[in-house]
Design an enzyme around this catalytic site. Structure first.
Site, PDB file in Angstrom:
ATOM      1  N   HIS A 179     -10.301  -5.843  -3.193  1.00  0.00           N
ATOM      2  CA  HIS A 179      -8.961  -5.848  -2.587  1.00  0.00           C
ATOM      3  C   HIS A 179      -8.943  -6.247  -1.080  1.00  0.00           C
ATOM      4  O   HIS A 179      -9.947  -5.986  -0.587  1.00  0.00           O
ATOM      5  CB  HIS A 179      -8.028  -4.882  -2.808  1.00  0.00           C
ATOM      6  CG  HIS A 179      -8.398  -3.764  -2.386  1.00  0.00           C
ATOM      7  ND1 HIS A 179      -9.426  -2.911  -3.152  1.00  0.00           N
ATOM      8  CD2 HIS A 179      -8.160  -2.762  -1.119  1.00  0.00           C
ATOM      9  CE1 HIS A 179      -9.640  -1.785  -2.365  1.00  0.00           C
ATOM     10  NE2 HIS A 179      -9.081  -1.551  -1.446  1.00  0.00           N
ATOM     11  N   PHE A 180      -8.083  -6.992  -0.700  1.00  0.00           N
ATOM     12  CA  PHE A 180      -7.865  -7.506   0.933  1.00  0.00           C
ATOM     13  C   PHE A 180      -6.782  -6.618   1.133  1.00  0.00           C
ATOM     14  O   PHE A 180      -5.774  -6.588   0.509  1.00  0.00           O
ATOM     15  CB  PHE A 180      -7.563  -8.702   1.031  1.00  0.00           C
ATOM     16  CG  PHE A 180      -8.898  -9.936   0.858  1.00  0.00           C
ATOM     17  CD1 PHE A 180      -9.744 -10.095   2.116  1.00  0.00           C
ATOM     18  CD2 PHE A 180      -9.201 -10.146  -0.422  1.00  0.00           C
ATOM     19  CE1 PHE A 180     -10.823 -11.009   1.926  1.00  0.00           C
ATOM     20  CE2 PHE A 180     -10.437 -10.907  -0.487  1.00  0.00           C
ATOM     21  CZ  PHE A 180     -11.135 -11.284   0.508  1.00  0.00           C
ATOM     22  N   HIS A 181      -6.678  -6.015   2.372  1.00  0.00           N
ATOM     23  CA  HIS A 181      -5.776  -5.286   3.062  1.00  0.00           C
ATOM     24  C   HIS A 181      -5.164  -6.249   4.246  1.00  0.00           C
ATOM     25  O   HIS A 181      -5.898  -7.025   4.907  1.00  0.00           O
ATOM     26  CB  HIS A 181      -6.259  -4.207   3.939  1.00  0.00           C
ATOM     27  CG  HIS A 181      -6.857  -2.968   3.365  1.00  0.00           C
ATOM     28  ND1 HIS A 181      -6.228  -1.680   2.973  1.00  0.00           N
ATOM     29  CD2 HIS A 181      -8.190  -3.022   2.641  1.00  0.00           C
ATOM     30  CE1 HIS A 181      -6.874  -1.148   2.260  1.00  0.00           C
ATOM     31  NE2 HIS A 181      -8.093  -1.622   2.229  1.00  0.00           N
TER      32      HIS A 181
ATOM     33  N   ASP B  37       0.894  -1.315   0.012  1.00  0.00           N
ATOM     34  CA  ASP B  37      -0.068   0.072   0.091  1.00  0.00           C
ATOM     35  C   ASP B  37       0.824   1.298  -0.044  1.00  0.00           C
ATOM     36  O   ASP B  37       1.893   1.510   0.750  1.00  0.00           O
ATOM     37  CB  ASP B  37      -0.939  -0.132   1.159  1.00  0.00           C
ATOM     38  CG  ASP B  37      -2.130   0.894   1.102  1.00  0.00           C
ATOM     39  OD1 ASP B  37      -3.327   0.650   1.227  1.00  0.00           O
ATOM     40  OD2 ASP B  37      -1.797   2.387   0.919  1.00  0.00           O
ATOM     41  N   ILE B  38       0.597   2.311  -1.002  1.00  0.00           N
ATOM     42  CA  ILE B  38       1.404   3.471  -1.007  1.00  0.00           C
ATOM     43  C   ILE B  38       1.050   4.246   0.337  1.00  0.00           C
ATOM     44  O   ILE B  38       2.149   5.242   0.324  1.00  0.00           O
ATOM     45  CB  ILE B  38       0.984   4.127  -2.360  1.00  0.00           C
ATOM     46  CG1 ILE B  38       2.257   4.845  -2.987  1.00  0.00           C
ATOM     47  CG2 ILE B  38      -0.193   4.825  -2.112  1.00  0.00           C
ATOM     48  CD1 ILE B  38       1.893   5.530  -4.387  1.00  0.00           C
TER      49      ILE B  38
ATOM     50  N   GLN C  23     -14.497   1.820   1.125  1.00  0.00           N
ATOM     51  CA  GLN C  23     -14.168   1.429  -0.108  1.00  0.00           C
ATOM     52  C   GLN C  23     -13.622   2.798  -1.193  1.00  0.00           C
ATOM     53  O   GLN C  23     -14.638   3.313  -1.023  1.00  0.00           O
ATOM     54  CB  GLN C  23     -14.875   0.279  -0.832  1.00  0.00           C
ATOM     55  CG  GLN C  23     -14.048  -0.049  -1.943  1.00  0.00           C
ATOM     56  CD  GLN C  23     -14.623  -1.012  -2.901  1.00  0.00           C
ATOM     57  OE1 GLN C  23     -15.849  -1.514  -2.560  1.00  0.00           O
ATOM     58  NE2 GLN C  23     -13.843  -1.485  -3.785  1.00  0.00           N
TER      59      GLN C  23
HETATM   60  P1  5GP Z   1     -10.005   0.907   0.066  1.00  0.00           P
HETATM   61  O1  5GP Z   1     -10.204   2.133   0.954  1.00  0.00           O
HETATM   62  O2  5GP Z   1     -10.450   1.008  -1.268  1.00  0.00           O
HETATM   63  O3  5GP Z   1     -10.207  -0.161   0.777  1.00  0.00           O
HETATM   64  O4  5GP Z   1      -8.231   1.079   0.017  1.00  0.00           O
HETATM   65  C1  5GP Z   1      -7.615   1.406  -0.906  1.00  0.00           C
HETATM   66  C2  5GP Z   1      -6.077   1.369  -0.504  1.00  0.00           C
HETATM   67  O5  5GP Z   1      -5.458   1.561  -1.700  1.00  0.00           O
HETATM   68  C3  5GP Z   1      -5.856   2.502   0.464  1.00  0.00           C
HETATM   69  O6  5GP Z   1      -5.251   1.698   1.610  1.00  0.00           O
HETATM   70  C4  5GP Z   1      -4.612   3.347  -0.165  1.00  0.00           C
HETATM   71  O7  5GP Z   1      -3.679   3.765   0.654  1.00  0.00           O
HETATM   72  C5  5GP Z   1      -4.338   2.444  -1.516  1.00  0.00           C
HETATM   73  N1  5GP Z   1      -3.827   3.212  -2.607  1.00  0.00           N
HETATM   74  C6  5GP Z   1      -4.616   3.908  -3.072  1.00  0.00           C
HETATM   75  N2  5GP Z   1      -3.837   4.374  -4.500  1.00  0.00           N
HETATM   76  C7  5GP Z   1      -2.884   3.558  -4.589  1.00  0.00           C
HETATM   77  C8  5GP Z   1      -1.768   3.433  -5.479  1.00  0.00           C
HETATM   78  O8  5GP Z   1      -1.879   4.123  -6.599  1.00  0.00           O
HETATM   79  N3  5GP Z   1      -0.855   2.589  -5.105  1.00  0.00           N
HETATM   80  C9  5GP Z   1      -0.929   1.697  -4.004  1.00  0.00           C
HETATM   81  N4  5GP Z   1       0.072   0.872  -4.037  1.00  0.00           N
HETATM   82  N5  5GP Z   1      -1.956   1.968  -2.970  1.00  0.00           N
HETATM   83  C10 5GP Z   1      -2.948   2.754  -3.379  1.00  0.00           C
END
Ligand code: 5GP
Length: 138
Positions: A102-104, A33-34, A96
């Site tokens: 995706h899974f964290h 995660d970035i 989200q």
């Molecule tokens: P969500 O809220 O959809 O479950 O999580 C999306 C995740 O993707 C967040 O933890 C965010 O930090 C990460 N993320 C967003 N944009 C990017 C990206 O361009 N590259 C990477 N590696 N992670 C990202």
């Protein structure tokens, strides 16, 4: 939630945007995660285009959970985590922000708090070093 093929993870899957990859196979991809909420915060996604877990085929769901298990073990070893939080959000109302399922994987330690969600960018060099440690533990 309808699938937007221009979402950031779709673009990473097509190789249009970079990622710090830790694992890939025919059905799944895992990368750091970035904006990590904790050291070792890793994302696992299916290659199948699906916005949420509910849209995913049973085969892709099975492959994604198997990769999550495999990568989570390596992340735990690489960062010496005491525990692992594995989370997954479906829909903006659930938190989200990227509409490709995706899974964290979030390593946890007693007494430490998670950083805010998707807020602070990590040092790219540190992420590369961390990815090397995770790959070595796979
Ligand atoms: P969500 O809220 O959809 O479950 O999580 C999306 C995740 O993707 C967040 O933890 C965010 O930090 C990460 N993320 C967003 N944009 C990017 C990206 O361009 N590259 C990477 N590696 N992670 C990202």
């Amino acid at each position: 939630m309808s699938y937007d093929p221009q979402n950031v993870f779709a673009r990473i899957l097509r190789g249009e945007l970079p990622c710090v990859r830790v694992y890939e196979d025919a059905a799944t991809l895992a990368f750091l995660d970035i904006m990590p909420q904790t050291e070792g915060h890793t994302l696992v996604l299916p290659k199948e285009p699906a916005a949420t877990l509910l849209d995913l085929s049973p085969e892709a769901a099975a492959a994604t959970i198997q990769t999550t298990q495999k990568v989570a073990r390596a992340v735990q070893v690489a960062v010496g985590a005491e525990g692992l939080l594995i989370s997954q959000f479906n829909g903006a109302a659930a938190g989200q922000t990227v509409p490709h399922v995706h899974f964290h994987i979030l390593p946890r330690w007693e007494g430490t708090r998670l950083k805010a969600h998707a807020r602070e960018k990590a040092d790219p060099d540190q992420l590369e070093l961390l990815a090397e440690r995770i790959i070595a533990a796979l």
